[in-house]
Motif scaffolding. Structure first.
Motif, PDB file in Angstrom:
ATOM      1  N   SER A  92      30.470  42.498  32.604  1.00 24.76           N
ATOM      2  CA  SER A  92      31.895  42.137  32.702  1.00 24.76           C
ATOM      3  C   SER A  92      32.643  42.445  31.420  1.00 24.76           C
ATOM      4  CB  SER A  92      32.040  40.651  33.040  1.00 24.76           C
ATOM      5  OG  SER A  92      31.676  40.402  34.370  1.00 24.76           O
ATOM      6  N   ARG A  96      32.617  47.160  32.891  1.00 24.54           N
ATOM      7  CA  ARG A  96      32.752  46.607  34.248  1.00 24.54           C
ATOM      8  C   ARG A  96      32.484  47.658  35.339  1.00 24.54           C
ATOM      9  NH1 ARG A  96      37.817  47.612  36.495  1.00 24.54           N
ATOM     10  NH2 ARG A  96      39.334  48.551  35.095  1.00 24.54           N
ATOM     11  N   ASN A 240      36.113  39.912  37.864  1.00 25.59           N
ATOM     12  CA  ASN A 240      35.217  40.935  38.408  1.00 25.59           C
ATOM     13  C   ASN A 240      34.379  40.424  39.579  1.00 25.59           C
ATOM     14  OD1 ASN A 240      35.970  42.977  36.540  1.00 25.59           O
ATOM     15  ND2 ASN A 240      34.662  42.041  34.993  1.00 25.59           N
TER      16      ASN A 240
END
Length: 687
Positions: A92, A96, A240
Motif C-alpha cells: 500500500s 500499490r 486500496n
C-alpha cells in the motif's frame, strides 16, 4: 482565397500524417526495444537471489545460544511465515500497483523523469518494490541514471523468473529497517521481541513505514514522526481495499510497546563451546568460517544453557583474581553430549580453549583406567600391596624410577586397592602397573581416545599429556555401563530453507566390561568416604560437605596442574586449574580450587534432578571389608567398609585377632614383598 485555404489544409494533413507516422514508428521502435529488452532479460536467466543471513545456534533446550551474523543481522522467513498485514501495508505504501506491473511503473517513472528534469538532478525516485529488491541485491544506492537503468534491467529479470510472492518475500527479507536489522524477521525481533508471523496490524503498519528512512522514521528515534507515517499507511490500506475504516481506526488507537534497544543485546552463551562447533562444521560441511556465519544456517547443539551458566558462575566464584586459569567440560554419559564447556577465565581476554587445545599431564586422574585393567586381570577392590618408599628398576635393569607419595607419606603396611585409590597412593599404582604389564594401560588409553602413550612406569601416575575434553570423556564408560563414544557437540544442521544438511545420533558403543566399570565406579566413590582414611585422608574430604548425591571421581595433581574428574549417573564433569606458562601451583591455596569448582557445579547443575544411585549390574556382590587387610570385617577388625566384587571373587577369610593378624602380616610381607617378586619376574638377582 480558396487556393490558400486548400494549401493550408494540405499542409495540416501532411503534418498530421507525419506525426501519425512518427508516433507509429516510435511505437514500433519502442515495441522492438521492449521486445529486445525482454528477450535480453529472458536470455540472462534468473539472477541469483541469495543474501547473507544470520546463522543461529540453539542449545539442547531449543533456546538461542548465539548468532553469527557478519555485519548484517538477518533471518530469512518464507512468505507464509510473515503476517499478511506486513505485505499489505508494504504494498500500500511502497507500490500499490505491485501486482499489476512487470517490475516498473511507467507512469511513476514518467512523473519522476519530469520532476528530475525540472530539478536538474536525479533526486526524485519512482522505484517499485521489485526495483528496490533488485537494488538491495545487486546495486548501490547512488542516484544516477546508470544505476537506475541497471535497476530496471534487474527488476525485469526478477519479474520474468520469479513469482510476485517470491519477489515480495525477498524484498521483505532484505530491506533495511534500521538499528542493524535487515529483513522483517530481524526487525520484528528488534522492535517487538516477536516473530513477524505474530505482528498485529498496528505493529506491521509501523514497521512498513521505516524503510523509506530507517533512521528518520524509527519509532525509537522519533515516535511522533513514525506514528504519523503509520497512520498514513493505515489510511492508504483503506483506500486500496485492504482494510475497513473501522479496522484502521482501531489499529491507529492501539498502544504500541517497543523493546528497549539495550535489552536486545544478545548474550553469547558458551563462547568456547561455540568455537568448537564452528571448527567442526567448517570441516563437516566444507565451508569457510565466513560462509558459515552468513549462510543462515540453523545449528542445533548439545549445550545445556542452564548448566553452562552454572559452569561460568562457579568458575568466576572460585577462581582468584590472578593469572591462574581453568577449564571445565561436562558430558551427558547416556549420549556423549557435551552439556557445558569453559575454556578459560575470560573469553574476551583469551579465546584460547584450555579444554580442547591445551594438553597437560593428568596426574592421578589416570589411575581409574589403570585399576580398571587390574580388575580385568584378577585384581579386586580388596587386593593388597605394600605402601612404602620404593625404587623400581625397569628396562632390563638399565633404569630406575623412585616415585613418592604426596608429602612423602606412606602406610608402611599393606593397603587395599580401594583405599589406595581413595588416598591416591602412588606406590600402589606403580606396583599394579608393573604387575599387570604396562602395555595394558597403553592399550586402554588408546581405546578411550587419550592417544598413544609410551610404555613407561610413570604412565601410572599420569606422566603423558592429555586434553581435559579427552580425559573427561574417558570416564564416560564408568558412568554408563561401559559404553563409550566420541564427545558430541552438534545434533543437527539445517540450511536457511530448513533442509537437513547434517544429523548426528548418539553413537556410544560397548567398550568396557559393565561389571568392572561398575566396580571401578564404586571404588571411585571412596575418595569421598572418610571411612577409608588411613595413613592420610581421602582426597575428596574437603568437598564432602558440598555434595548431597551419589558421586564418584578422582582428583589428580602435578607440580603445575590440579585436576578433578567426577560423575553422577547423569553427568560426567572434568575441571583443570593451572597456569598457561610453566609455573608451579601453590598446592595449599590453588590446588583445591578444581575440586571446589567441580563439586559446586555438579550439585547446582543437577539441582532438581533425581539423586540416582549407580546402576548395579548382575553378578556383583557387596561385602564389608577391612580397608587395610582386604579381609572380611568382624569384631577383630571393626570399621569395615562396603566393597563390591564380581561374584566368586569376594574375600572369604575374616580378620583375625591382633596377634594372629600381626603374624599373618609378617608372613605376607615375607612372601609377597613386591620388589622381590618383580626382580624374579624380570630375571634379576636378589642382591
Amino acid at each position: 482565397m480558396q487556393i490558400s485555404l486548400s494549401r493550408r489544409k494540405k499542409r495540416r494533413i501532411r503534418l498530421f500524417r507525419f506525426m501519425l507516422r512518427s508516433i507509429l514508428l516510435a511505437l514500433i521502435l519502442f515495441g522492438l526495444f521492449v521486445l529486445g529488452l525482454l528477450s535480453y532479460t529472458r536470455m540472462q536467466g534468473p539472477p541469483p537471489i541469495q543474501v547473507s543471513q544470520t546463522t543461529v545456534l540453539y542449545g539442547s533446550d531449543g533456546a538461542v545460544i548465539g548468532e553469527d551474523q557478519g555485519d548484517q543481522n538477518r533471518y530469512w522467513v518464507s512468505f507464509d511465515e510473515i503476517s499478511p498485514f506486513v505485505s499489505d501495508a508494504t504494498v500500500s505504501i511502497e507500490d500499490r500497483k505491485f501486482y499489476q506491473h512487470l517490475g516498473f511503473d511507467p507512469v511513476r517513472i514518467g512523473g519522476a523523469v519530469i520532476a528530475n528534469i525540472k530539478a536538474g538532478s536525479s533526486a526524485q525516485g519512482a522505484s517499485t518494490i521489485t526495483q528496490q529488491y533488485a537494488r538491495n541485491l545487486y546495486l548501490n544506492h547512488e542516484k544516477t541514471w546508470s544505476r537506475k537503468w541497471n535497476e530496471l534491467v534487474y527488476a525485469l529479470r526478477l519479474e520474468m523468473n520469479y513469482s510476485k510472492e517470491e519477489i515480495l518475500e525477498g524484498y521483505l527479507n532484505t530491506v533495511y529497517y534500521g538499528h542493524g536489522a535487515y529483513g522483517i524477521e530481524a526487525a520484528s525481533n528488534y522492535f517487538y521481541n516477536k516473530t513477524s508471523a505474530d505482528l498485529t496490524l498496528a505493529e506491521a503498519a509501523m514497521l512498513a513505514g521505516i524503510p523509506k528512512g530507517p533512521s528518520y522514521y524509527s519509532p525509537i528515534v522519533d515516535f511522533d514522526r513514525a506514528k504519523s507515517r503509520q497512520e498514513l499507511i493505515l489510511t492508504s490500506m483503506v483506500e486500496n481495499g485492504y482494510l475497513s475504516k473501522g479496522e484502521a481506526d482501531a489499529a491507529k488507537a492501539e498502544k504500541l510497546v517497543f523493546v528497549e534497544a539495550e535489552a536486545k543485546t544478545s548474550e553469547m552463551i558458551g563462547p568456547y563451546f561455540q568455537d568448537v562447533v564452528t571448527n567442526q562444521l567448517t570441516k563437516l560441511l566444507d565451508l569457510g568460517a565466513d560462509e558459515l556465519e552468513t549462510g543462515g544456517y540453523h545449528i542445533y547443539t548439545t549445550l545445556d544453557p542452564k548448566m553452562q551458566k552454572e559452569a561460568e558462575h562457579w568458575v568466576q566464584q572460585e577462581m582468584p583474581d590472578s593469572d591462574l586459569q581453568t577449564s571445565l567440560v561436562a558430558i551427558d554419559p547416556k549420549t556423549g553430549s557435551v552439556r557445558a564447556m569453559v575454556g578459560g577465565v575470560n573469553y574476551v581476554e583469551s579465546t584460547y580453549n584450555r579444554a580442547t587445545q591445551s594438553e597437560r599431564e593428568p596426574g592421578s586422574t589416570i589411575k581409574p583406567l589403570l585399576y580398571y585393567e587390574a580388575l580385568q586381570h584378577g585384581f579386586t577392590a580388596a587386593s593388597t600391596f605394600m605402601s612404602e618408599k620404593t625404587e623400581f628398576t625397569y628396562d632390563e635393569g638399565r633404569q630406575t624410577y623412585s616415585p613418592t607419595n604426596f608429602n612423602d607419606h606412606y602406610a608402611d603396611d599393606f593397603i587395599t586397592m580401594q583405599q589406595a585409590l581413595a588416598v591416591s597412593d602412588n606406590i600402589f599404582a606403580i606396583k599394579t602397573h608393573l604387575f599387570i604389564g604396562p602395555d595394558k594401560l597403553v592399550t586402554l588409553a588408546d581405546t578411550l581416545g587419550l592417544g598413544t602413550f609410551n610404555d613407561v612406569p610413570s604412565l601410572a601416575l599420569g606422566s603423558q599429556a592429555v586434553s581435559l575434553l579427552d580425559l573427561t570423556n574417558s570416564y564416560v564408560p564408568f558412568a554408563n555401563n561401559g559404553l563409550y563414544g566420541e564427545p558430541q557437540f552438534i545434533t543437527k544442521v539445517e540450511d536457511s530453507e530448513g533442509t537437513v544438511l547434517y544429523e548426528q545420533e548418539p553413537q556410544l558403543q560397548p567398550t568396557l566390561d559393565p561389571a568392572s566399570a561398575f566396580l571401578m565406579t564404586e571404588m571411585m566413590t571412596g575418595m569421598f568416604d572418610p571411612a577409608l582414611n588411613g595413613y592420610t585422608s581421602v582426597t575428596g574430604s574437603s568437598v564432602v560437605p558440598l555434595l548431597h548425591r551419589p558421586v564418584a571421581g578422582k582428583s589428580g595433581s602435578t607440580p603445575n596442574d590440579s585436576w578433578m574428574v567426577g560423575f553422577t549417573p547423569q553427568l560426567v564433569t572434568g575441571v583443570w586449574v593451572g597456569h598457561d606458562r610453566d609455573q608451579k601451583l601453590d598446592q595449599k591455596s590453588e590446588g583445591p580450587i578444581s575440586k571446589k569448582i567441580w563439586a559446586n557445579f555438579t550439585e547446582h547443575a543437577l539441582e532438581g534432578k533425581l539423586k540416582l544411585p549407580f546402576h548395579e549390574p548382575e553378578g556383583v556382590v557387596k561385602v564389608d571389608v577391612d580397608p587395610q587387610s582386604g579381609l572380611l570385617a568382624n569384631d577383630a577388625c571393626p570399621g569395615g567398609v562396603p566393597m563390591y566384587f564380581k561374584a566368586g571373587t569376594e574375600p572369604t577369610s575374616s580378620c583375625a585377632s591382633a596377634e594372629e593378624q600381626e603374624k599373618l602380616e609378617e608372613q605376607k610381607q615375607e612372601k609377597e614383598r613386591f620388589i622381590d617378586r618383580f626382580k624374579k619376574w624380570f630375571g634379576q638377582d636378589d642382591h
